[in-house]
Write a protein that holds these residues in place. Sequence first.
Motif, short mmCIF file in Angstrom:
data_model
loop_
_atom_site.label_atom_id
_atom_site.label_comp_id
_atom_site.label_asym_id
_atom_site.label_seq_id
_atom_site.Cartn_x
_atom_site.Cartn_y
_atom_site.Cartn_z
N UNK A 46 0.85 -1.19 0.00
CA UNK A 46 0.00 0.00 0.00
C UNK A 46 0.88 1.24 0.00
N UNK A 47 0.31 2.33 -0.49
CA UNK A 47 0.98 3.62 -0.48
C UNK A 47 0.05 4.62 0.26
N UNK A 48 0.65 5.32 1.19
CA UNK A 48 -0.12 6.33 1.94
C UNK A 48 0.14 7.71 1.35
N UNK A 49 -0.94 8.43 1.10
CA UNK A 49 -0.85 9.77 0.53
C UNK A 49 -1.67 10.73 1.42
N UNK A 50 -1.02 11.84 1.79
CA UNK A 50 -1.69 12.84 2.62
C UNK A 50 -1.95 14.07 1.76
N UNK A 51 -3.20 14.44 1.63
CA UNK A 51 -3.59 15.55 0.76
C UNK A 51 -4.43 16.55 1.59
N UNK A 52 -3.95 17.80 1.64
CA UNK A 52 -4.75 18.80 2.36
C UNK A 52 -6.08 19.07 1.63
N UNK A 53 -7.03 19.38 2.39
CA UNK A 53 -8.33 19.64 1.77
C UNK A 53 -8.34 20.92 0.96
N UNK A 54 -7.34 21.72 1.16
CA UNK A 54 -7.31 23.00 0.47
C UNK A 54 -6.63 22.92 -0.90
N UNK A 55 -6.24 21.77 -1.29
CA UNK A 55 -5.55 21.69 -2.59
C UNK A 55 -6.51 22.00 -3.71
N UNK A 56 -5.98 22.69 -4.71
CA UNK A 56 -6.78 23.13 -5.83
C UNK A 56 -7.03 21.99 -6.79
N UNK A 57 -8.05 22.21 -7.60
CA UNK A 57 -8.33 21.23 -8.64
C UNK A 57 -7.14 21.16 -9.60
N UNK A 58 -7.04 20.04 -10.23
CA UNK A 58 -5.93 19.74 -11.17
C UNK A 58 -4.57 19.62 -10.48
N UNK A 59 -4.57 19.60 -9.16
CA UNK A 59 -3.30 19.35 -8.46
C UNK A 59 -2.86 17.90 -8.69
N UNK A 60 -1.54 17.71 -8.72
CA UNK A 60 -0.97 16.38 -8.95
C UNK A 60 -0.29 15.86 -7.70
N UNK A 61 -0.49 14.57 -7.45
CA UNK A 61 0.10 13.92 -6.30
C UNK A 61 0.85 12.66 -6.79
N UNK A 62 2.15 12.75 -6.64
CA UNK A 62 2.99 11.65 -7.19
C UNK A 62 2.78 10.37 -6.41
N UNK A 63 2.71 9.28 -7.16
CA UNK A 63 2.65 7.94 -6.58
C UNK A 63 3.74 7.08 -7.24
N UNK A 64 4.14 6.04 -6.56
CA UNK A 64 5.20 5.15 -7.07
C UNK A 64 4.60 4.14 -8.03
N UNK A 65 5.34 3.93 -9.14
CA UNK A 65 4.90 2.95 -10.11
C UNK A 65 5.47 1.57 -9.81
N UNK A 66 5.15 0.65 -10.69
CA UNK A 66 5.61 -0.74 -10.54
C UNK A 66 6.87 -0.97 -11.37
N UNK A 67 7.55 -2.05 -11.07
CA UNK A 67 8.74 -2.47 -11.83
C UNK A 67 8.51 -3.87 -12.39
N UNK A 68 8.99 -4.07 -13.63
CA UNK A 68 8.86 -5.38 -14.29
C UNK A 68 10.26 -5.82 -14.70
#
Length: 805
Positions: free
Chosen positions: A137-159
């Motif tokens: 699992x990946x935990x992401x903390x996002x403030x409620x005040x973030x604007x629309x179209x904001x981006x939040x980086x997540x880790x991808x997979x490896x093959x």
Amino acid sequence: MLFSWLEGPGARRLLLSLLLLAAWEAGSGQVHYSVPEEAKHGTFVGRIAQDLGLELAELVPRLFRVASKGRADLLEVNLQNGILFVNARIDREELCGRSAECSLHLEVIVDRPLQVFHVEVEVKDINDNPPVFRGREQRIFIPESRLLDSHFRIEGAADADIGANALLTYTLSANDYFSLDVQASDELSKSLSLKLRKSLDREETPELHLLLTATDGGKPEREGSVQLLITVLDVNDNAPLCDQAVYRVHLLETTANGTLVTIVNASDADEGLNGEIIYSFGSDVSLNIQEKFKIDSSSGEITLNDRLDYEETKSYEIPIKAVDKGSPPMSNHCKVLVKVLDVNDNAPELGITSLSLPIREDAPLGTVIALVTVSDRDSDANGQVTCTLTPHVPFKLVSTFKNYYSLVLDSALDRESVSAYALVVTARDGGSPPLSASASVSVEVADVNDNAPAFAQPEYTVFVKENNAPGCHIFTVSARDADAQENALVSYSLVERRLGERAVSSYVSVHAESGKVYALQPLDHEELELLQFQVSARDAGFPPLGSNVTLQVFVLDENDNAPALLPPRAGGVGGAMSELVPRSVGAGHVVAKVRAVDADSGYNAWLSYELQPAAGGARSPFRVGLYTGEVSTTRALDEADAPRQRLLVLVKDHGEPALTATATVLLSLVESGQALKASSRVSAGVAGAEAALVDVNVYLIVAICAVSSLLVLTLLLYTALRCSAVPTEGACGRGKPTLVCSSAVGSWSYSQQRRQRVCSGEGPPKTDLMAFSPSQPPNLNMAERNEHPEANPDLSSNVSPTFKL
């Protein structure tokens, strides 16, 4: 044997294409096959014996074997049918990692003659690895005040696969707040982020649970997933922003520790603690990056912490995390791509295998002596290696494949000139400055029986005294063979020839190992002047080689024959010489002549005459010539002289010890008239006999002249033919040479009634004229003088040169 993934028609077409490609490359000088990873044991790879042009029946006799730089047990060859098959599990990811090309390089070696073939087996990737996320699992903390179209980086997979099998596509579970934003970089990596589509309200939705799924492009497809746990935060609603999403840096692999790599700069729109930023490596950074680099948490400076090695890792992708000090903190990410530049810091590596030593000196040109492999861990020009050989003659290096050479024979060998060569193989790369490595090869040349034993001279002259002891050593022959070991082991033997009714071996023998020549029986100078024969020297090589040497053994005379008196020309009584002497003769008148010969030679046959004193001590009116044997008066005869005089003449040779004979001369002193009558009677008798023989003598003289003319013509013709042709066989013959010596007192001669010369080997019979000095010591060791002529200068001075007639 087929695999489960080959059941579809598309897979069969792909396999057929791969086999056709392998067959095409096999005809171009290097056999190329391909095999998928994870193939089962026994999977057919290729008919390697057929593709290399080898017969199945010769695989075992020629010691067919396969060598590999890497795992040699992955592939095996069935020597019964010549098929290359999979012997163990092949994991492409374990062999080559993420490399785009993955091949097994095999060396196929056969002997008799030595041949090397290079086979490349390409390991094809199959989709045997699913996409894998770092955690569940990946935990992401996002403030409620973030604007629309904001981006939040997540880790991808490896093959772990490559190509299409590692081409990932991502899907996000259905929700109202976020969509998945995928951006591909030029490094074929993808950046994933969640894009806010709907404003968050922590009081309404404090948490979101989303499922991120990654699917690869293999057939069949494989997928992996991770849970995204999103926590909606309050207040601090501005995250740090990096001035560059990707920082690109190039570093030489020789860069020193502590060097500044780059400075990451991020800004935060908040104020106070919410705007203060802390820099750190991303949570997914590898341990290798943590060892190589370090980051200053406050300044964002990234410095080098450990030595770089281009041959180990060519590039680094460093994830950077910028976090503010707000509560809760907000973060953002960027990336630093470090590309390592190659430096020529690795010398070439040399390997020499399959030595075929020693090499025979008659080996044909092009014979392979050793295999040379070179490698360099550097790349481009720094890794391009050239190989040289010193000295060049009589060998050379032949390039057989990339970084593979054969050490071959370039010119003829001669072990007798050079028995071993010290070669140096040098590998040099194309860097600046270039680096090199050397390896020494000692090539020993094996002997071949190509040299026959050789004598120091083609002919030896040996002098042996007659009456030698049976079995005495008379000479030693010695031949030298330039070869080695058994090829140089020389044995001696007598070249047998028939000499009339006897063989040469009845006179002499030769010791097979020492070359010593022995006389088997006493030699007699009066019967045998010269014994000529040949000794053969033969080595123990295969086939054996040999040569001959001629020995001329001259039998030297010893004083073993006493003088022999010849019968008187006039009448005699009881063997004594009887003569009539007129009393009127004066002093110096020759009244008789004693004649004698000696069967010996030289001084041993030089005779002198002495008159024995008369009985009673009376002085005789006669004397005898010392060397002529003529009896003459010393004074005029008178009446007081006895009418009958008996003279004893002692004949003595000059040998040591001297041998003698005694001749009796009876002289009758008569008056002049009586002597004349007696002389007339003798003359008349002789005249009558001569008249009776005149007619016979005329015919005899004519016949003798005719025969002599024919004989002379025949001898001239024979001599001309012998001079124009090469003599092929020795001869034995008899002769009656007359040995003539001169001295201060006059000359003398003798005729031997029986004289024989024995020889064998090459050349026609010869007639020798020899003279010997009387100063030669009697007890001369002839064997020692024959073997060491330089230690006996008196021998050469005492024996006159031999004149061939």
